[in-house]
Design a protein around this motif. Structure first.
Motif, PDB file in Angstrom:
ATOM      1  N   ARG B  26       0.841  -1.203   0.000  1.00  0.00           N
ATOM      2  CA  ARG B  26       0.000   0.000   0.000  1.00  0.00           C
ATOM      3  C   ARG B  26       0.868   1.242   0.000  1.00  0.00           C
ATOM      4  N   PHE B  27       0.453   2.247  -0.762  1.00  0.00           N
ATOM      5  CA  PHE B  27       1.034   3.593  -0.657  1.00  0.00           C
ATOM      6  C   PHE B  27      -0.061   4.462  -0.059  1.00  0.00           C
ATOM      7  N   GLY B  28       0.024   4.767   1.227  1.00  0.00           N
ATOM      8  CA  GLY B  28      -1.087   5.480   1.867  1.00  0.00           C
ATOM      9  C   GLY B  28      -2.314   4.581   1.841  1.00  0.00           C
ATOM     10  N   ASP B  29      -3.412   5.102   1.297  1.00  0.00           N
ATOM     11  CA  ASP B  29      -4.632   4.291   1.194  1.00  0.00           C
ATOM     12  C   ASP B  29      -4.631   3.463  -0.076  1.00  0.00           C
ATOM     13  N   PHE B  30      -3.739   3.808  -0.987  1.00  0.00           N
ATOM     14  CA  PHE B  30      -3.786   3.192  -2.304  1.00  0.00           C
ATOM     15  C   PHE B  30      -3.138   1.810  -2.282  1.00  0.00           C
ATOM     16  N   VAL B  31      -3.887   0.822  -2.784  1.00  0.00           N
ATOM     17  CA  VAL B  31      -3.355  -0.548  -2.796  1.00  0.00           C
ATOM     18  C   VAL B  31      -2.708  -0.794  -4.152  1.00  0.00           C
ATOM     19  N   ALA B  32      -1.378  -0.874  -4.179  1.00  0.00           N
ATOM     20  CA  ALA B  32      -0.673  -1.062  -5.448  1.00  0.00           C
ATOM     21  C   ALA B  32      -0.576  -2.545  -5.800  1.00  0.00           C
ATOM     22  N   ILE B  33      -0.358  -3.394  -4.791  1.00  0.00           N
ATOM     23  CA  ILE B  33      -0.343  -4.847  -4.988  1.00  0.00           C
ATOM     24  C   ILE B  33      -1.296  -5.428  -3.953  1.00  0.00           C
ATOM     25  N   GLY B  50       0.810  -5.638 -18.413  1.00  0.00           N
ATOM     26  CA  GLY B  50      -0.401  -5.040 -17.867  1.00  0.00           C
ATOM     27  C   GLY B  50      -0.457  -3.565 -18.163  1.00  0.00           C
ATOM     28  N   PRO B  51      -1.626  -2.960 -17.982  1.00  0.00           N
ATOM     29  CA  PRO B  51      -1.757  -1.542 -18.304  1.00  0.00           C
ATOM     30  C   PRO B  51      -0.940  -0.680 -17.345  1.00  0.00           C
ATOM     31  N   SER B  52      -0.728   0.556 -17.720  1.00  0.00           N
ATOM     32  CA  SER B  52       0.058   1.477 -16.913  1.00  0.00           C
ATOM     33  C   SER B  52      -0.562   1.624 -15.523  1.00  0.00           C
ATOM     34  N   GLY B  53       0.281   1.588 -14.513  1.00  0.00           N
ATOM     35  CA  GLY B  53      -0.187   1.801 -13.146  1.00  0.00           C
ATOM     36  C   GLY B  53      -0.747   0.555 -12.477  1.00  0.00           C
ATOM     37  N   CYS B  54      -0.568  -0.618 -13.090  1.00  0.00           N
ATOM     38  CA  CYS B  54      -1.163  -1.819 -12.489  1.00  0.00           C
ATOM     39  C   CYS B  54      -0.251  -2.422 -11.427  1.00  0.00           C
ATOM     40  N   GLY B  55       0.966  -1.927 -11.291  1.00  0.00           N
ATOM     41  CA  GLY B  55       1.812  -2.385 -10.187  1.00  0.00           C
ATOM     42  C   GLY B  55       3.033  -3.198 -10.601  1.00  0.00           C
ATOM     43  N   LYS B  56       3.390  -3.164 -11.877  1.00  0.00           N
ATOM     44  CA  LYS B  56       4.522  -3.970 -12.347  1.00  0.00           C
ATOM     45  C   LYS B  56       5.830  -3.493 -11.735  1.00  0.00           C
ATOM     46  N   THR B  57       6.085  -2.184 -11.831  1.00  0.00           N
ATOM     47  CA  THR B  57       7.327  -1.651 -11.279  1.00  0.00           C
ATOM     48  C   THR B  57       7.376  -1.865  -9.772  1.00  0.00           C
ATOM     49  N   THR B  58       6.237  -1.737  -9.122  1.00  0.00           N
ATOM     50  CA  THR B  58       6.192  -1.948  -7.675  1.00  0.00           C
ATOM     51  C   THR B  58       6.628  -3.370  -7.315  1.00  0.00           C
ATOM     52  N   LEU B  59       6.167  -4.353  -8.080  1.00  0.00           N
ATOM     53  CA  LEU B  59       6.592  -5.738  -7.845  1.00  0.00           C
ATOM     54  C   LEU B  59       8.107  -5.864  -7.954  1.00  0.00           C
ATOM     55  N   ASP B 172      13.220  -3.711 -16.142  1.00  0.00           N
ATOM     56  CA  ASP B 172      12.010  -2.885 -16.177  1.00  0.00           C
ATOM     57  C   ASP B 172      11.916  -2.169 -17.514  1.00  0.00           C
ATOM     58  N   GLU B 173      11.030  -2.632 -18.348  1.00  0.00           N
ATOM     59  CA  GLU B 173      10.857  -2.101 -19.695  1.00  0.00           C
ATOM     60  C   GLU B 173      12.200  -1.859 -20.373  1.00  0.00           C
ATOM     61  N   PRO B 174      12.964  -2.919 -20.563  1.00  0.00           N
ATOM     62  CA  PRO B 174      14.347  -2.755 -21.023  1.00  0.00           C
ATOM     63  C   PRO B 174      14.448  -2.309 -22.474  1.00  0.00           C
ATOM     64  N   THR B 205       7.110  -5.309 -19.394  1.00  0.00           N
ATOM     65  CA  THR B 205       7.008  -4.740 -20.730  1.00  0.00           C
ATOM     66  C   THR B 205       5.590  -4.256 -20.997  1.00  0.00           C
ATOM     67  N   HIS B 206       5.501  -3.271 -21.881  1.00  0.00           N
ATOM     68  CA  HIS B 206       4.192  -2.808 -22.340  1.00  0.00           C
ATOM     69  C   HIS B 206       3.845  -3.466 -23.669  1.00  0.00           C
ATOM     70  N   ASP B 207       4.820  -4.185 -24.200  1.00  0.00           N
ATOM     71  CA  ASP B 207       4.689  -4.696 -25.558  1.00  0.00           C
ATOM     72  C   ASP B 207       4.374  -6.191 -25.475  1.00  0.00           C
TER      73      ASP B 207
HETATM   74  N1  LIG Z   1       6.003   5.878  -4.102  1.00  0.00           N
HETATM   75  C1  LIG Z   1       4.691   5.835  -4.432  1.00  0.00           C
HETATM   76  N2  LIG Z   1       3.788   6.551  -3.733  1.00  0.00           N
HETATM   77  C2  LIG Z   1       2.477   6.505  -4.052  1.00  0.00           C
HETATM   78  N3  LIG Z   1       1.956   5.780  -5.034  1.00  0.00           N
HETATM   79  C3  LIG Z   1       2.802   5.047  -5.768  1.00  0.00           C
HETATM   80  C4  LIG Z   1       4.208   5.036  -5.511  1.00  0.00           C
HETATM   81  N4  LIG Z   1       4.811   4.214  -6.402  1.00  0.00           N
HETATM   82  C5  LIG Z   1       3.821   3.747  -7.181  1.00  0.00           C
HETATM   83  N5  LIG Z   1       2.621   4.237  -6.801  1.00  0.00           N
HETATM   84  C6  LIG Z   1       1.333   3.917  -7.402  1.00  0.00           C
HETATM   85  O1  LIG Z   1       1.215   2.523  -7.480  1.00  0.00           O
HETATM   86  C7  LIG Z   1       0.611   2.137  -8.698  1.00  0.00           C
HETATM   87  C8  LIG Z   1       1.496   1.123  -9.400  1.00  0.00           C
HETATM   88  O2  LIG Z   1       2.670   1.776  -9.793  1.00  0.00           O
HETATM   89  P1  LIG Z   1       3.749   1.054 -10.667  1.00  0.00           P
HETATM   90  O3  LIG Z   1       4.890   2.002 -10.832  1.00  0.00           O
HETATM   91  O4  LIG Z   1       4.048  -0.264 -10.091  1.00  0.00           O
HETATM   92  O5  LIG Z   1       2.983   0.909 -12.041  1.00  0.00           O
HETATM   93  P2  LIG Z   1       3.465   0.168 -13.372  1.00  0.00           P
HETATM   94  O6  LIG Z   1       2.618  -1.030 -13.537  1.00  0.00           O
HETATM   95  O7  LIG Z   1       4.939  -0.022 -13.347  1.00  0.00           O
HETATM   96  O8  LIG Z   1       3.050   1.244 -14.454  1.00  0.00           O
HETATM   97  P3  LIG Z   1       3.838   1.680 -15.781  1.00  0.00           P
HETATM   98  O9  LIG Z   1       3.527   0.629 -16.769  1.00  0.00           O
HETATM   99  O10 LIG Z   1       3.181   2.967 -16.145  1.00  0.00           O
HETATM  100  O11 LIG Z   1       5.269   1.800 -15.445  1.00  0.00           O
HETATM  101  C9  LIG Z   1       0.413   3.395  -9.514  1.00  0.00           C
HETATM  102  O12 LIG Z   1      -0.961   3.744  -9.458  1.00  0.00           O
HETATM  103  C10 LIG Z   1       1.252   4.420  -8.823  1.00  0.00           C
HETATM  104  O13 LIG Z   1       0.635   5.675  -8.884  1.00  0.00           O
END
Ligand SMILES: Nc1ncnc2c1ncn2[C@@H]1O[C@H](COP(=O)(O)OP(=O)(O)OP(=O)(O)O)[C@@H](O)[C@H]1O
Ligand SMILES: [Mg+2]
Lengths: 296, 374
Positions: B26-33, B50-59, B172-174, B205-207
């Motif tokens: 979680r980032f604050g209230d937001f559930v990323a994974i 997955g689409p942008s913002g779905c949590g790939k980079t977070t993983l 990450d999106e190499p 990847t986005h591709d």
């Molecule tokens: N440090 C942070 N603080 C708050 N929210 C965050 C933080 N890092 C990521 N998020 C949120 O977590 C969600 C997932 O982010 P993430 O970077 O994992 O997306 P992604 O799947 O890699 O997207 P993209 O394909 O655009 O790179 C996003 O909605 C993002 O706004």
């Protein structure tokens, strides 16, 4: 044509504000003292014709410069100034770098406020700020009162009118010049570089030495020159905070001009000071140039 | 030749290299994974899609150690990774931005991680040279990152992360910034490197074509969930949800109600249209809502009504897209649904058999479509 005039403007500016005054000072340094107004001879008078102008050049010589080498006051003052400027630059760096680092790592919404706090002192007179240090550092000053009242010392510390006070004054006055270029270098630093360094096996501290410091190098160099160059010729701080033993070339210059009314020797002192400064100024310009190339 | 198929996820004796156990971030209230559990096996090429913002980079960042899971555990070779800082993990990450050190040469960038390991000098030199050769960067060794091209920089980043021979490499999106040709070359290079070094790769990847090309398994993500993690072929041919079917490749999805018949279902999808038939194992009660997903290349197009096929519908051509090797037709049924079909352009400069507004028949077998619960 337009381009030529565009280039011409800064050159005219330099000519009027730097080269002409420098040539006047240089000319005075080649003259002799005289009891007249202004207090030196020969004077250039275009009304008197060609022969007079030739005589005028015949009277110019380097004897004032020779004189500077005969009295060890002068070279001691140069050396002492270089020393004070050098060490105060180092102290300013040691104080300024952590402040710049803290600012660059502060939350975004804090940065304008912190920046403001760094620049704020510029809004009051430099002279008043240096005077107020007398009130802080003197034997009955706030610092001693504080230290005495909390019982850390039993005798007041003698700081005012020593070189320590001069260092404090220079570090305080020039700190913003050190902080701002370092801050601007650190602020641009990409945090993913530090993550990459950690990812490749660095501890936080090694990452700082291997990534943060080298990447803020240009800011450090710029800050050091911005402090060193004006500190070398500093006059107000040593004369207000320094003691009789504080020897700085700016003070010597002042005394020659206003106490001895020896304009030619004072001018010679100024010309030498300028020659000493040319080296760091050129190095500074090189650094800026390199930075621009790296950015562009 | 009997080559062993690489499918450790089907082998119950195989120990996973990485285990996500109920990981929530979680980032604050937001559930990323959101409470995810899945395994990645040694020597896999695991793609996150997955689409942008779905949590790939977070993983990825959790695997590298830059973010800690809010709850749950990540195990590497059975060991909980939480207390291990990034610099102590046998994991290297290739950043999306490359994060090359601008003050160091290509050579020094690649050697950076090796020097931290206090490797003896000759060994470092040998290793860096090997990496330079692998990524074909030998003649750029002395240059600074700003003196080489984007594609070369990307290869430096790759070489740098590979140099330490990590157990696990995170990309990450190499290939995001490369042109199609260079991207394809590099994809094959990556697979080559993976085969030679035996490293486990996790790639974002986005591709989707890229994911399909390089990956042993593809994980399709949505809003902090892994919706399906499977081989590229199964993801494409056997999506487990409308989301996956729709996200991967071109597809026509028809909504209808199911009624069981002959080991499959009849799908009533529109008034006045014959019911479609599809074989399927899924359990649907009579009248349940369902979706039929059909890939365009599995649908045949003809002028006359084909005989003896499981499914045939008539419509008129709405749109034609010529893509060089194939043409895609958008065919509108009288009831308004649009079905996509593809034909290969096998002959050069032949006249197209169909044109706009033509009435055509579309047909497909009862195994061509995937039936999904509604
Ligand atoms: N440090 C942070 N603080 C708050 N929210 C965050 C933080 N890092 C990521 N998020 C949120 O977590 C969600 C997932 O982010 P993430 O970077 O994992 O997306 P992604 O799947 O890699 O997207 P993209 O394909 O655009 O790179 C996003 O909605 C993002 O706004
Ligand atoms: Mg991302």
């Amino acid at each position: 044509m337009r381009r030529a005039s565009l280039i011409l403007i800064p050159y005219l500016w330099l000519l009027a504000l730097f080269l002409v005054p420098f040539l006047i000072v240089f000319k005075i340094s080649l003259s002799d003292t005289a009891l007249s107004i202004p207090p030196y001879r020969p004077q250039l008078d275009f009304a008197t014709g060609w022969q007079e102008i030739r005589d005028f050049f015949g009277h110019l010589d380097f004897e004032n410069f020779t004189f500077l080498t005969t009295d060890d006051l002068y070279w001691k003052a140069y050396i002492s100034s270089l020393q004070i400027a050098f060490f105060s630059t180092i102290f300013t760096l040691l104080v300024g770098y952590p402040i710049a680092y803290g600012m660059a790592n502060a939350p975004d919404h804090w940065r304008p406020t912190l920046m403001m706090l760094v620049i704020l002192p510029f809004w009051t007179s430099f002279l008043i700020r240096v005077y107020s240090w007398i009130g802080i550092l003197s034997n009955e000053g706030y610092l001693n009162q504080l230290l005495l009242s909390i019982g850390l010392i039993s005798e007041p510390l003698h700081i005012l009118n020593t070189n320590t006070a001069v260092y404090i004054g220079i570090v305080y006055t020039y700190l913003p010049f050190m902080i701002l270029p370092i801050y601007s270098a650190l602020e641009r630093l990409d945090t993913s570089l530090l993550e990459a360094a950690e990812d490749l096996g660095c501890s936080r501290l090694t990452a700082f030495w291997l990534v943060t410091v080298p990447l803020s190098k240009n800011g450090i160099i710029a800050g050091c020159f911005l402090v060193f160059i004006p500190a070398l010729g500093e006059f107000v701080i040593p004369s207000l905070l320094g003691g009789s033993k504080t020897l700085m070339i700016g003070k010597v210059l002042w005394e020659e001009f206003f106490n001895n009314r020896d304009w030619p020797v004072a001018s010679a002192v100024a010309v030498i000071l300028l020659l000493i400064l040319i080296v760091p100024i050129i190095l500074f310009q090189r650094n800026e140039q390199k930075q621009r190339e790296a950015d562009g | 030749m009997s080559e062993k198929i690489f499918e450790p996820w089907n082998d119950p004796n195989e120990k996973p290299l990485i285990q996500f156990q109920n990981v929530t971030k979680r980032f604050g209230d937001f559930v990323a994974i959101d409470n995810q559990s899945f395994d990645i096996y040694a020597q896999e090429f695991f793609a996150l899609l997955g689409p942008s913002g779905c949590g790939k980079t977070t993983l990825m960042r959790m695997l590298a150690g830059f973010e800690a899971p809010t709850t749950g555990e990540i195990l590497l070779a059975g060991q909980n990774m939480a207390p291990i800082p990034p610099n102590k993990r046998a994991v290297n990450m290739m950043f999306q931005s490359y994060a090359l050190f601008p003050h160091l040469s290509v050579w020094e960038n690649i050697a950076f991680g090796l020097k931290r390991d206090k490797m003896p000098k000759p060994e470092i030199e040998a290793r860096v040279d090997e990496m330079l050769k692998l990524t074909r960067l030998e003649q750029f060794a002395k240059r600074k990152p700003h003196q080489i091209s984007g594609g070369q920089r990307q290869r430096v980043a790759l070489a740098r992360s590979l140099a330490k021979a990590p157990k696990l490499l995170l990309l990450d999106e190499p290939l995001g910034a490369l042109d199609a040709k260079l991207r394809q070359d590099t994809q094959f290079e990556l697979m080559d490197i993976q085969e030679k070094t035996g490293t486990t790769f996790v790639i974002v990847t986005h591709d989707q074509e890229e994911a399909m090309t390089v990956a042993s398994r593809v994980a399709v993500m949505d809003h902090g969930h892994i919706v399906q993690a499977d081989t590229p072929a199964r993801i494409y041919e056997m999506p487990n949800s409308v989301y996956v079917a729709d996200f991967i490749g071109d597809v026509t999805i028809l909504k209808g109600t199911a009624s069981p018949r002959d080991g499959g279902y009849d799908i009533h999808f529109a008034e006045g249209q014959p019911a479609l038939h599809a074989k399927s194992d899924i359990e649907l009660s009579k009248g349940a809502a369902c979706y039929l997903a059909i890939r365009p290349e599995k649908i045949a197009i003809s002028a006359d009504k084909p005989e003896g096929v499981a499914n045939a519908v008539q419509g008129k051509i709405l749109d034609i897209a010529y893509l060089g090797n194939i043409s895609t037709y958008h065919v509108e049924l009288p009831t308004g649904q649009v079905i996509k079909t593809q034909t290969a352009n096998t002959r050069r400069l032949s006249r197209r058999s169909f044109t706009w507004e033509d009435q055509v028949w579309l047909s497909w077998t009862d195994t061509a479509g995937v039936l999904l619960a509604g």
